[in-house]
Motif scaffolding. Structure first.
Motif, PDB file in Angstrom:
ATOM      1  N   HIS A  79       0.767  -1.172  -0.030  1.00 58.00           N
ATOM      2  CA  HIS A  79       0.028   0.010   0.028  1.00 58.00           C
ATOM      3  C   HIS A  79       1.094   1.188  -0.102  1.00 58.00           C
ATOM      4  O   HIS A  79       0.599   2.143  -0.759  1.00 58.00           O
ATOM      5  CB  HIS A  79      -0.746   0.165   1.086  1.00 58.00           C
ATOM      6  CG  HIS A  79      -1.977  -1.013   1.199  1.00 58.00           C
ATOM      7  ND1 HIS A  79      -2.972  -1.310   2.236  1.00 58.00           N
ATOM      8  CD2 HIS A  79      -2.525  -1.523   0.092  1.00 58.00           C
ATOM      9  CE1 HIS A  79      -3.680  -2.182   1.603  1.00 58.00           C
ATOM     10  NE2 HIS A  79      -3.665  -2.620   0.578  1.00 58.00           N
ATOM     11  N   GLY A  80       2.010   1.146   0.751  1.00 63.75           N
ATOM     12  CA  GLY A  80       2.827   2.354   0.758  1.00 63.75           C
ATOM     13  C   GLY A  80       3.763   2.852  -0.520  1.00 63.75           C
ATOM     14  O   GLY A  80       3.887   3.878  -0.683  1.00 63.75           O
ATOM     15  N   ASN A  81       3.329   1.826  -1.371  1.00 65.79           N
ATOM     16  CA  ASN A  81       3.875   2.054  -2.745  1.00 65.79           C
ATOM     17  C   ASN A  81       2.813   2.287  -3.890  1.00 65.79           C
ATOM     18  O   ASN A  81       2.912   2.397  -4.932  1.00 65.79           O
ATOM     19  CB  ASN A  81       4.804   1.007  -3.185  1.00 65.79           C
ATOM     20  CG  ASN A  81       5.858   0.727  -2.699  1.00 65.79           C
ATOM     21  OD1 ASN A  81       6.866   1.176  -2.885  1.00 65.79           O
ATOM     22  ND2 ASN A  81       6.178  -0.049  -1.734  1.00 65.79           N
ATOM     23  N   GLY A  82       1.750   2.546  -3.150  1.00 64.99           N
ATOM     24  CA  GLY A  82       0.443   3.121  -4.043  1.00 64.99           C
ATOM     25  C   GLY A  82      -0.154   1.923  -4.659  1.00 64.99           C
ATOM     26  O   GLY A  82      -1.053   2.307  -5.558  1.00 64.99           O
ATOM     27  N   ILE A  83       0.099   0.781  -4.308  1.00 64.97           N
ATOM     28  CA  ILE A  83      -0.702  -0.457  -4.948  1.00 64.97           C
ATOM     29  C   ILE A  83      -1.667  -0.882  -4.029  1.00 64.97           C
ATOM     30  O   ILE A  83      -1.440  -1.200  -2.936  1.00 64.97           O
ATOM     31  CB  ILE A  83       0.430  -1.552  -5.050  1.00 64.97           C
ATOM     32  CG1 ILE A  83       1.757  -0.964  -5.893  1.00 64.97           C
ATOM     33  CG2 ILE A  83      -0.099  -2.717  -5.937  1.00 64.97           C
ATOM     34  CD1 ILE A  83       1.431  -0.616  -7.342  1.00 64.97           C
ATOM     35  N   THR A  84      -2.858  -0.936  -4.605  1.00 58.61           N
ATOM     36  CA  THR A  84      -3.972  -1.512  -3.555  1.00 58.61           C
ATOM     37  C   THR A  84      -4.842  -2.652  -4.119  1.00 58.61           C
ATOM     38  O   THR A  84      -5.548  -3.315  -3.737  1.00 58.61           O
ATOM     39  CB  THR A  84      -5.052  -0.464  -3.392  1.00 58.61           C
ATOM     40  OG1 THR A  84      -5.355   0.121  -4.724  1.00 58.61           O
ATOM     41  CG2 THR A  84      -4.368   0.680  -2.552  1.00 58.61           C
ATOM     42  N   THR A  85      -4.268  -3.082  -5.455  1.00 58.75           N
ATOM     43  CA  THR A  85      -4.813  -4.066  -5.969  1.00 58.75           C
ATOM     44  C   THR A  85      -3.963  -5.218  -6.625  1.00 58.75           C
ATOM     45  O   THR A  85      -2.715  -4.531  -6.912  1.00 58.75           O
ATOM     46  CB  THR A  85      -5.953  -3.669  -7.412  1.00 58.75           C
ATOM     47  OG1 THR A  85      -5.214  -3.098  -8.315  1.00 58.75           O
ATOM     48  CG2 THR A  85      -7.038  -2.697  -6.739  1.00 58.75           C
ATOM     49  N   VAL A  86      -4.553  -6.170  -6.859  1.00 58.79           N
ATOM     50  CA  VAL A  86      -3.635  -7.407  -7.565  1.00 58.79           C
ATOM     51  C   VAL A  86      -3.363  -6.818  -8.852  1.00 58.79           C
ATOM     52  O   VAL A  86      -2.408  -7.126  -9.573  1.00 58.79           O
ATOM     53  CB  VAL A  86      -4.254  -8.674  -7.449  1.00 58.79           C
ATOM     54  CG1 VAL A  86      -3.498  -9.726  -8.382  1.00 58.79           C
ATOM     55  CG2 VAL A  86      -4.348  -9.189  -6.176  1.00 58.79           C
ATOM     56  N   GLU A  87      -4.480  -6.303  -9.797  1.00 57.74           N
ATOM     57  CA  GLU A  87      -4.059  -5.785 -10.986  1.00 57.74           C
ATOM     58  C   GLU A  87      -3.051  -4.760 -10.984  1.00 57.74           C
ATOM     59  O   GLU A  87      -2.144  -4.959 -11.869  1.00 57.74           O
ATOM     60  CB  GLU A  87      -5.535  -5.129 -11.409  1.00 57.74           C
ATOM     61  CG  GLU A  87      -5.251  -4.741 -13.085  1.00 57.74           C
ATOM     62  CD  GLU A  87      -6.675  -4.285 -13.665  1.00 57.74           C
ATOM     63  OE1 GLU A  87      -7.566  -4.475 -13.035  1.00 57.74           O
ATOM     64  OE2 GLU A  87      -6.565  -4.108 -14.789  1.00 57.74           O
TER      65      GLU A  87
END
Ligand SMILES: [Mg+2]
Length: 411
Positions: free
Chosen positions: A193-201
């Motif tokens: 999340h800290g890297n701005g990623i919230t989904t598997v996609e």
């Protein structure tokens, strides 16, 4: 399909329901001890329907499901059933690895790999479980690698069957939550999340290098490959290094002879490395010394600290090159009387992640090493060996047989 993963549903509770028919069809929770101050280590499907999950404490479980029956765990019984279950699965397909008391993975071979055949096999396994216990159900996952087969087995419970096809990857995973990915715990999820990623996609949009950076380890890069269906052994959770040790017989207790023994240990370890289809990014050596006994002193002797040295190297699995590194390490080994030597190879990476060497002669050298391995397998250890170890050939007998190396097919 390369892998079939099998996960028993509500395992402990199902075994209890098998053993005690009066519990069948009822919400039950398995507890380590019958006391108010504990939590459920398993729940039957009927209890799960009320929201009782593994780890819920007894008070909460009773709130969710007032008529829940608490049953004291019988671990020995679950292990007995486990062995019968493994046997039942083995009657359908050899079990490649047992992951836990209620999980196992099977490598598919030949015709089993076609989806219709793998599906039939999964149904056969489900059927054979019923012969062990009518209450036993399992969820099966089919996928191009073991990692994804485990995730697939988690998606449909109880009694599910889920397959990921190579051609649908990684898109088929987009509906999953990040936390559905094995290896993404709460801390890891936070980091992603800290890297701005919230989904598997979004995760699948990253490059292998970016994944490696987030994970801060080669694991991130491996995951990138796994999510795309790559199937390679990555005994990473277990095997990060390999090596051997040997106590020196008195005639080899000199610095020079000890090096020869170490070279021989390396020779065997390098062959194992190639057999495992891995590369080493580091090499280390250790020597333990005899206690020093000053003249006219018959006490205990003085402890001499062990010597230990290691170095990172350009990824390698060639015996000759590795021998060069080891010899170089040996320069710093003190000239005390050695008692035991050991060598180890570390920072192991599988073929798929090996950064291809730019050195031209690497391939040729590798071919030579492979030929040596083949000759030794065919004609016995030491049929062919590299110069320098012949003086110690009778030392450090090889106890490893290639067919019995553990972890070989893990992941
Ligand atoms: Mg389970």
């Amino acid at each position: 399909m390369e892998w079939l993963f099998l996960d028993l549903n509500s395992y402990f509770a199902s075994v209890e329901q098998q053993e005690r028919p009066e519990l069948r069809g009822r919400p039950i929770g398995i507890v380590p001890l019958i006391t108010e101050n504990t939590c459920c280590i398993a729940a039957s499907y009927e209890a799960k329907a009320y929201g009782v999950k593994t780890g819920v404490n007894v008070a909460e479980a009773k709130l969710l499901c007032p008529h829940i029956e608490l049953v004291e765990a019988r671990p020995k019984l679950y292990v007995e059933y486990h062995h019968r279950i493994v046997e039942a699965v083995n009657s359908c397909i050899p079990v490649t690895s047992v992951m836990s008391v209620d999980e196992m993975a099977c490598k598919l071979m030949g015709r089993e790999r076609a989806l219709p055949n793998a599906t039939t096999l999964a149904l056969d396994i489900k059927q054979s479980l019923r012969t062990v216990g009518a209450t036993l159900r399992c969820s099966v996952g089919l996928a191009p690698n073991r990692y994804l087969s485990k995730i697939a087995s988690d998606l449909c419970k109880p009694d599910g069957l889920t397959a990921f096809l190579l051609r649908d990857l990684p898109q088929a995973l987009y509906c999953l939550k990040l936390s559905d990915l094995v290896g993404v715990g709460r801390a890891m999820e936070k980091r992603i999340h800290g890297n701005g990623i919230t989904t598997v996609e979004q995760l699948c949009q990253l490059s292998p290098e970016q994944m490696r950076r987030i994970w801060n380890s080669v694991l991130g890069e491996r995951l990138w490959h796994w999510l795309r269906g790559a199937d390679f052994h990555s005994p990473e959770f277990k095997r990060k290094s390999l090596g051997k040790q040997h106590v020196l017989p008195p005639k080899y207790r000199t610095r020079e002879q000890a090096l020869f023994v170490a070279l021989k240990l390396l020779h065997v370890s390098a062959a194992n490395l190639r057999k495992l289809k891995m590369w080493a990014g580091g090499i280390g050596a250790v020597v333990e010394f005899l206690k020093k006994r000053p003249a006219r002193f018959d006490g205990e002797g003085v402890e001499v600290p062990a010597w230990k040295a290691h170095m990172r190297i350009h990824e390698c699995r060639d015996t000759v090159i590795l021998q060069g590194y080891l010899t170089k390490l040996w320069d710093s080994c003190p000239a005390q009387e050695p008692l035991q030597v050991g060598i180890w190879l570390f920072n192991l990476v599988p073929d798929e992640l090996h950064t291809l060497s730019l050195f031209e002669d690497d391939e040729k050298r590798h071919r030579i090493s492979t030929v040596v391995d083949e000759l030794n397998q065919r004609y016995g250890q030491n049929a062919v060996y590299f110069g320098g170890i012949h003086s110690v050939l009778d030392s450090a007998p090889t106890r490893i047989s290639f067919t019995s190396i553990p972890d070989l097919d893990d992941f």
